[in-house]
Design a protein around this motif. Structure first.
Motif, PDB file in Angstrom:
ATOM      1  N   LEU A 123       1.068  -1.825   0.106  1.00 45.87           N
ATOM      2  CA  LEU A 123       0.030   0.374  -0.288  1.00 45.87           C
ATOM      3  C   LEU A 123       0.791   1.142  -0.070  1.00 45.87           C
ATOM      4  N   HIS A 124       2.223   1.236   0.458  1.00 43.38           N
ATOM      5  CA  HIS A 124       2.886   2.747   0.423  1.00 43.38           C
ATOM      6  C   HIS A 124       4.628   1.979   0.161  1.00 43.38           C
ATOM      7  N   GLY A 125       5.506   2.824  -0.101  1.00 44.50           N
ATOM      8  CA  GLY A 125       6.564   2.632  -0.197  1.00 44.50           C
ATOM      9  C   GLY A 125       7.453   2.555   1.348  1.00 44.50           C
ATOM     10  N   LEU A 126       8.728   1.411   1.649  1.00 42.90           N
ATOM     11  CA  LEU A 126       9.456   0.964   2.114  1.00 42.90           C
ATOM     12  C   LEU A 126      10.281   1.615   2.773  1.00 42.90           C
ATOM     13  N   ASP A 127      11.044   2.028   3.123  1.00 36.96           N
ATOM     14  CA  ASP A 127      12.840   2.232   3.201  1.00 36.96           C
ATOM     15  C   ASP A 127      12.980   1.741   4.238  1.00 36.96           C
ATOM     16  N   ILE A 128      14.386   0.626   4.534  1.00 29.96           N
ATOM     17  CA  ILE A 128      14.503  -0.545   5.536  1.00 29.96           C
ATOM     18  C   ILE A 128      15.959   0.638   5.991  1.00 29.96           C
ATOM     19  N   PRO A 129      16.298   1.258   7.148  1.00 26.43           N
ATOM     20  CA  PRO A 129      17.276   2.132   7.186  1.00 26.43           C
ATOM     21  C   PRO A 129      18.683   0.976   7.815  1.00 26.43           C
ATOM     22  N   PRO A 130      19.342   1.498   7.800  1.00 23.58           N
ATOM     23  CA  PRO A 130      20.886   1.104   8.024  1.00 23.58           C
ATOM     24  C   PRO A 130      21.274   0.775   9.621  1.00 23.58           C
ATOM     25  N   ALA A 131      20.509   0.471  10.034  1.00 25.20           N
ATOM     26  CA  ALA A 131      20.027   0.588  11.809  1.00 25.20           C
ATOM     27  C   ALA A 131      21.194  -0.337  12.387  1.00 25.20           C
ATOM     28  N   ALA A 132      21.781   0.541  13.437  1.00 24.75           N
ATOM     29  CA  ALA A 132      22.769  -0.707  13.574  1.00 24.75           C
ATOM     30  C   ALA A 132      22.868  -0.494  15.945  1.00 24.75           C
ATOM     31  N   SER A 133      23.054  -1.069  16.665  1.00 26.19           N
ATOM     32  CA  SER A 133      23.310  -1.436  17.874  1.00 26.19           C
ATOM     33  C   SER A 133      25.055   0.391  17.949  1.00 26.19           C
TER      34      SER A 133
END
Length: 655
Positions: A123-133
């Motif tokens: 239904l909408h776009g998705l941005d998968i961020p490069p998040a890390a601890s």
């Protein structure tokens, strides 16, 4: 008493043949061979067959007239509704750049010999961020904090909680950026130390910080047995994940918190190292495929024009309605046309002659322009504008699909129709829900008199329920509760539960939230039908979590593991807001939960000899924490039970 509707002619094929043979004896007595092998009898059967077809068509005339009458009074078939689910896009590995999943990405079920594949579009776009601890903290229930970042990977490890963990002790992981709607992989290297717990049901809950507070993260898998062995934990982070300050450190925080459970930690688990990074994301999808820029032809300039979309049925989306575009050529005739938007309305009753309105029938895909009606004085009035002769017509976009067949099981939507870099797999971790087939004529015939009786007004409880079902067919269970006392006296509460079958009778609180836009649609429909002065609210019922711990005895020949599975399934089915309760239509509002009912449910499980003990708990559906044992669980008038977690201990059996 209803008036009987006679059939015009109820003779069957065989009766027609027998009647013809009887007439042969009167009109042609010399014809004595009435066997089926006689050529004359073959002709009689042929004409009887043709007469039978004619009678069938004649008998259909009253039905056709009835349907036409329903159309005249404004009764139209309900269109199908598309099922929705959340699609998880798993990356091949953690990526250092943002991975973008475009809106409208199509995923589908696998095609088999007996079944076509079903498509779902995001239904909408998705941005998968490069998040890390980048930071690891431990904070006790008393508020004492310790930064463990510098000791990761060193020595024998550090305690994840207090030496003897208590409720609200927590392990905090600080990410370098928010991981909204992401799949987070937590990798832990552990030393065995967390004694006392049930490793299959550790007393832990994972949560993410959002502007509205800590929200639970759904755990897809946990190989660590309660942080006791090295392994991986996969979390689905909610959409509202954001940065905050904890113990003076600013980060996007995820935490693992100790909650109350029947078996608690006697000592803290030891962690040598713990890291987290995004490896995917989640986005909502619907069982419909997008159609873009469909050309419908050229306008003939007359009122009441009818056009047909290439694909039907059309999924009704009030947040993104169908828009018809009419091409207006430039005055000098040079250059491309200017496209005007024409919006879809329910009917032309309030349309002025200049309003660019159309009516769309979602079931058939028919688009109709406004009519021109002759008045008593001989003049004509147009209801809605008419496109100029020769104007090009097109639809910017719409979605087609829907129906109950879209309510597929979990992990069946697993085929990515187009290639997206770094995406290794797609799947729906929960069953799709909300798909409803289009209404058939028989149901419309039953509904027609009810609508005429209500005359478009909501007065009785039944009227409110009917209006809600028409406005939001994806709501599987609806109750109208008038408020008769207190400060809200005179108001009406609509309690609604969406269709959410769950997996093996198990259902989460998240699946029971009202679908996007459903509340607004229901309020909008009730606002024009309610009695003046009635205040309305649309909300889900209050869900009271229930947990059952039972100890049972299996028959000598029974498989204990199978008895445990069947007993758990029976409990999840019985204490279910949609399919539970004594009659299987959902747990009744306000009905208390008593141990005797649990004995009755378990007593019907195959292979179970008898129930030794049953303990009831109230449970928090969010963090799964439980209360002290209860003699019975009482519910308010607007409360429904929800199975949070059950435990069955099976003794005896063939094992």
């Amino acid at each position: 008493m209803t008036l009987p509707t006679p059939r015009l002619d109820d003779r069957t094929f065989q009766e027609l043949v027998d009647e013809a043979k009887r007439n042969l004896q009167l009109r042609c007595p010399e014809w004595t061979n009435h066997n089926v092998s006689d050529p004359g009898i073959t002709l009689i059967e042929t004409f009887a067959w043709m007469t039978d077809i004619l009678l069938y068509r004649v008998n259909r005339v009253p039905d056709r007239l009835y349907v036409k009458f329903l159309e005249l009074v404004g009764v139209r078939l309900f269109p199908p509704h598309a099922a929705r689910t959340e699609i998880s896009f798993r990356l091949s590995s953690h990526h250092d750049d943002v991975v973008h999943i475009p809106a409208g990405t199509v995923v589908s079920t696998r095609r088999s010999v007996s079944q076509e594949s079903l498509g779902f579009s995001t239904l909408h776009g998705l941005d998968i961020p490069p998040a890390a601890s980048r930071t690891v903290l431990t904070i006790s229930a008393d508020g004492d904090s310790a930064d463990r970042t510098g000791v990761l990977g060193l020595g024998d490890g550090f305690p994840a909680f207090s030496p003897t963990p208590v409720v609200d002790d927590a392990l905090y992981l600080g990410l370098d950026q928010p991981a909204r709607s992401s799949l987070l992989l937590v990798q832990a290297v552990c030393s065995l130390g967390g004694y006392g717990i049930d490793p299959r049901r550790p007393p832990l809950v994972w949560e993410a910080w959002t502007p509205s507070g800590w929200e639970p993260c759904e755990v897809e898998r946990d190989d660590t047995l309660g942080l006791n062995v090295s392994g991986a934990i996969e979390l689905h982070v909610p959409d509202g994940h954001d940065e905050s300050v904890v113990a003076g450190v600013e980060a996007a925080w995820i935490r693992c918190r100790v909650v109350k459970a029947p078996r608690q930690y006697r000592s803290s688990p030891l962690l040598v190292s713990v890291t987290a990074a995004t490896i995917g994301g989640d986005v909502e999808a619907t069982n419909a495929e997008q159609v873009h820029d469909e050309a419908l032809g050229i306008s003939d300039g007359t009122a009441g024009q009818v056009l047909h979309l290439a694909y039907a049925p059309v999924v009704v989306d009030r947040e993104d309605p169908l828009v018809l575009e009419v091409g207006v050529p430039p005055e000098d005739g040079i250059g491309p046309p200017t496209w005007e938007e024409w919006t879809a309305v329910e009917d032309f009753g309030a349309s002025a002659p200049t309003d660019r309105h159309v009516v769309v029938d979602p079931t058939t895909g028919e688009i109709r322009f406004g009519p021109s009606v002759r008045l008593e004085d001989g003049s004509e009035r147009r209801f809605g504008a008419i496109p100029a002769r020769g104007a090009a017509l097109r639809v910017r976009g719409y979605r087609t699909g829907g129906g109950a067949r879209g309510n597929v099981a979990a992990r069946t939507v697993s085929v990515l129709r187009s290639s997206i870099p770094y995406v290794a797999a797609v799947y729906n971790r929960r069953a799709a829900a909300g798909g409803v087939d289009g209404e058939d004529v028989d149901n419309a015939r039953t509904r027609g008199p009810l609508e005429l009786r209500g005359r478009g007004r909501a007065v009785t409880v039944e009227d409110y329920v009917a209006v809600v079902h028409e406005a939001a067919p994806e709501l599987a269970r609806v109750h109208c509760v008038p408020v008769t006392d207190g400060p809200d006296a005179g108001s009406v509460r609509i309690l609604a539960i969406p269709g959410a079958p769950g997996q093996d009778g198990r259902i989460s609180l998240r699946d029971l939230q009202l679908p996007d836009g459903a509340r607004e649609r229901v309020l909008g429909a009730l606002d024009v039908t309610r009695v003046v002065g009635v205040r309305l609210s649309v909300e889900p019922p209050s869900y009271v979590g229930i947990r059952v711990d039972a100890r049972v005895r299996a028959r000598p020949e029974a498989d204990p593991s199978q008895v445990e599975r069947d007993a758990l399934a029976a409990l999840y089915r019985y204490f279910h807001p949609l399919a539970g309760g004594p009659d299987g239509t959902g747990w009744p509002l306000g009905r208390p939960v008593q141990p005797g009912e649990v004995h009755g449910v378990l007593g019907r499980v195959a292979g179970l000899d008898y129930v030794e003990d049953v303990v009831l708990f109230r449970a928090n559906p969010l963090d799964r924490s439980i209360s002290a044992p209860q003699d019975r669980v009482d519910l308010g008038d607007t409360h429904v039970v929800l199975s949070v977690e059950h435990s069955i201990v099976v003794q005896g059996g063939a094992g």
